[in-house]
Design a protein around this motif. Sequence first.
Motif, PDB file in Angstrom:
ATOM      1  N   GLU A   7       0.829  -1.206   0.000  1.00  0.00           N
ATOM      2  CA  GLU A   7       0.000   0.000   0.000  1.00  0.00           C
ATOM      3  C   GLU A   7       0.870   1.265   0.000  1.00  0.00           C
ATOM      4  O   GLU A   7       2.031   1.222   0.364  1.00  0.00           O
ATOM      5  N   GLN A   8       0.283   2.361  -0.413  1.00  0.00           N
ATOM      6  CA  GLN A   8       0.964   3.644  -0.375  1.00  0.00           C
ATOM      7  C   GLN A   8       0.663   4.316   0.956  1.00  0.00           C
ATOM      8  O   GLN A   8      -0.496   4.484   1.329  1.00  0.00           O
ATOM      9  N   LEU A   9       1.703   4.692   1.677  1.00  0.00           N
ATOM     10  CA  LEU A   9       1.523   5.320   2.975  1.00  0.00           C
ATOM     11  C   LEU A   9       1.537   6.837   2.844  1.00  0.00           C
ATOM     12  O   LEU A   9       2.152   7.389   1.940  1.00  0.00           O
ATOM     13  N   SER A  10       0.877   7.498   3.789  1.00  0.00           N
ATOM     14  CA  SER A  10       0.808   8.957   3.798  1.00  0.00           C
ATOM     15  C   SER A  10       1.705   9.500   4.909  1.00  0.00           C
ATOM     16  O   SER A  10       2.239   8.737   5.728  1.00  0.00           O
ATOM     17  N   ILE A  11       1.832  10.804   4.957  1.00  0.00           N
ATOM     18  CA  ILE A  11       2.584  11.426   6.045  1.00  0.00           C
ATOM     19  C   ILE A  11       1.906  11.117   7.373  1.00  0.00           C
ATOM     20  O   ILE A  11       2.571  10.847   8.371  1.00  0.00           O
ATOM     21  N   GLU A  12       0.587  11.096   7.384  1.00  0.00           N
ATOM     22  CA  GLU A  12      -0.141  10.754   8.611  1.00  0.00           C
ATOM     23  C   GLU A  12       0.207   9.333   9.068  1.00  0.00           C
ATOM     24  O   GLU A  12       0.441   9.093  10.252  1.00  0.00           O
ATOM     25  N   ASP A  13       0.273   8.388   8.114  1.00  0.00           N
ATOM     26  CA  ASP A  13       0.670   7.017   8.453  1.00  0.00           C
ATOM     27  C   ASP A  13       2.078   6.990   9.055  1.00  0.00           C
ATOM     28  O   ASP A  13       2.335   6.264  10.014  1.00  0.00           O
ATOM     29  N   ALA A  14       2.985   7.765   8.482  1.00  0.00           N
ATOM     30  CA  ALA A  14       4.358   7.803   8.976  1.00  0.00           C
ATOM     31  C   ALA A  14       4.419   8.379  10.393  1.00  0.00           C
ATOM     32  O   ALA A  14       5.165   7.886  11.236  1.00  0.00           O
ATOM     33  N   ILE A  15       3.615   9.391  10.662  1.00  0.00           N
ATOM     34  CA  ILE A  15       3.572   9.975  12.006  1.00  0.00           C
ATOM     35  C   ILE A  15       3.047   8.944  13.001  1.00  0.00           C
ATOM     36  O   ILE A  15       3.603   8.781  14.094  1.00  0.00           O
ATOM     37  N   HIS A  16       2.002   8.214  12.623  1.00  0.00           N
ATOM     38  CA  HIS A  16       1.472   7.156  13.493  1.00  0.00           C
ATOM     39  C   HIS A  16       2.551   6.101  13.768  1.00  0.00           C
ATOM     40  O   HIS A  16       2.701   5.628  14.893  1.00  0.00           O
ATOM     41  N   GLU A  17       3.319   5.746  12.740  1.00  0.00           N
ATOM     42  CA  GLU A  17       4.381   4.756  12.901  1.00  0.00           C
ATOM     43  C   GLU A  17       5.468   5.271  13.847  1.00  0.00           C
ATOM     44  O   GLU A  17       5.968   4.524  14.689  1.00  0.00           O
ATOM     45  N   CYS A  18       5.809   6.545  13.744  1.00  0.00           N
ATOM     46  CA  CYS A  18       6.796   7.144  14.659  1.00  0.00           C
ATOM     47  C   CYS A  18       6.301   7.081  16.103  1.00  0.00           C
ATOM     48  O   CYS A  18       7.072   6.774  17.017  1.00  0.00           O
ATOM     49  N   ILE A  19       5.033   7.362  16.300  1.00  0.00           N
ATOM     50  CA  ILE A  19       4.456   7.317  17.644  1.00  0.00           C
ATOM     51  C   ILE A  19       4.489   5.889  18.175  1.00  0.00           C
ATOM     52  O   ILE A  19       4.853   5.660  19.336  1.00  0.00           O
ATOM     53  N   LYS A  20       4.156   4.897  17.328  1.00  0.00           N
ATOM     54  CA  LYS A  20       4.202   3.494  17.757  1.00  0.00           C
ATOM     55  C   LYS A  20       5.621   3.094  18.158  1.00  0.00           C
ATOM     56  O   LYS A  20       5.824   2.432  19.172  1.00  0.00           O
ATOM     57  N   MET A  21       6.606   3.508  17.346  1.00  0.00           N
ATOM     58  CA  MET A  21       8.001   3.171  17.651  1.00  0.00           C
ATOM     59  C   MET A  21       8.442   3.825  18.955  1.00  0.00           C
ATOM     60  O   MET A  21       9.103   3.197  19.783  1.00  0.00           O
ATOM     61  N   ALA A  22       8.083   5.081  19.151  1.00  0.00           N
ATOM     62  CA  ALA A  22       8.451   5.792  20.372  1.00  0.00           C
ATOM     63  C   ALA A  22       7.787   5.169  21.592  1.00  0.00           C
ATOM     64  O   ALA A  22       8.408   5.036  22.651  1.00  0.00           O
ATOM     65  N   THR A  23       6.531   4.775  21.458  1.00  0.00           N
ATOM     66  CA  THR A  23       5.816   4.134  22.549  1.00  0.00           C
ATOM     67  C   THR A  23       6.474   2.812  22.903  1.00  0.00           C
ATOM     68  O   THR A  23       6.644   2.487  24.096  1.00  0.00           O
ATOM     69  N   TYR A  24       6.858   2.050  21.909  1.00  0.00           N
ATOM     70  CA  TYR A  24       7.510   0.770  22.130  1.00  0.00           C
ATOM     71  C   TYR A  24       8.860   0.975  22.834  1.00  0.00           C
ATOM     72  O   TYR A  24       9.172   0.292  23.792  1.00  0.00           O
ATOM     73  N   GLU A  25       9.659   1.926  22.341  1.00  0.00           N
ATOM     74  CA  GLU A  25      10.961   2.201  22.948  1.00  0.00           C
ATOM     75  C   GLU A  25      10.809   2.658  24.395  1.00  0.00           C
ATOM     76  O   GLU A  25      11.594   2.288  25.248  1.00  0.00           O
ATOM     77  N   GLU A  26       9.810   3.452  24.656  1.00  0.00           N
ATOM     78  CA  GLU A  26       9.553   3.947  26.016  1.00  0.00           C
ATOM     79  C   GLU A  26       9.239   2.795  26.955  1.00  0.00           C
ATOM     80  O   GLU A  26       9.726   2.737  28.070  1.00  0.00           O
TER      81      GLU A  26
END
Length: 52
Positions: free
Chosen positions: A28-47
């Motif tokens: 699928e083609q991802l959007s900037i919004e999708d990328a922001i959600h992915e960053c939040i998921k990664m940060a939450t996981y790291e935390e």
Amino acid sequence: MQISITLTNKEIIFLERMINEMNSYKQEQLSIEDAIHECIKMATYEESEEAI
């Protein structure tokens, strides 16, 4: 909930590079919004990793 944010050019370039990388291995083609959600998921996981 909707939130408006202002991104710097540097942040937009980062997200666009992330999108290009993710699109290279996803169907699928991802959007900037999708990328922001992915960053939040990664940060939450790291935390949560640091809490262990």
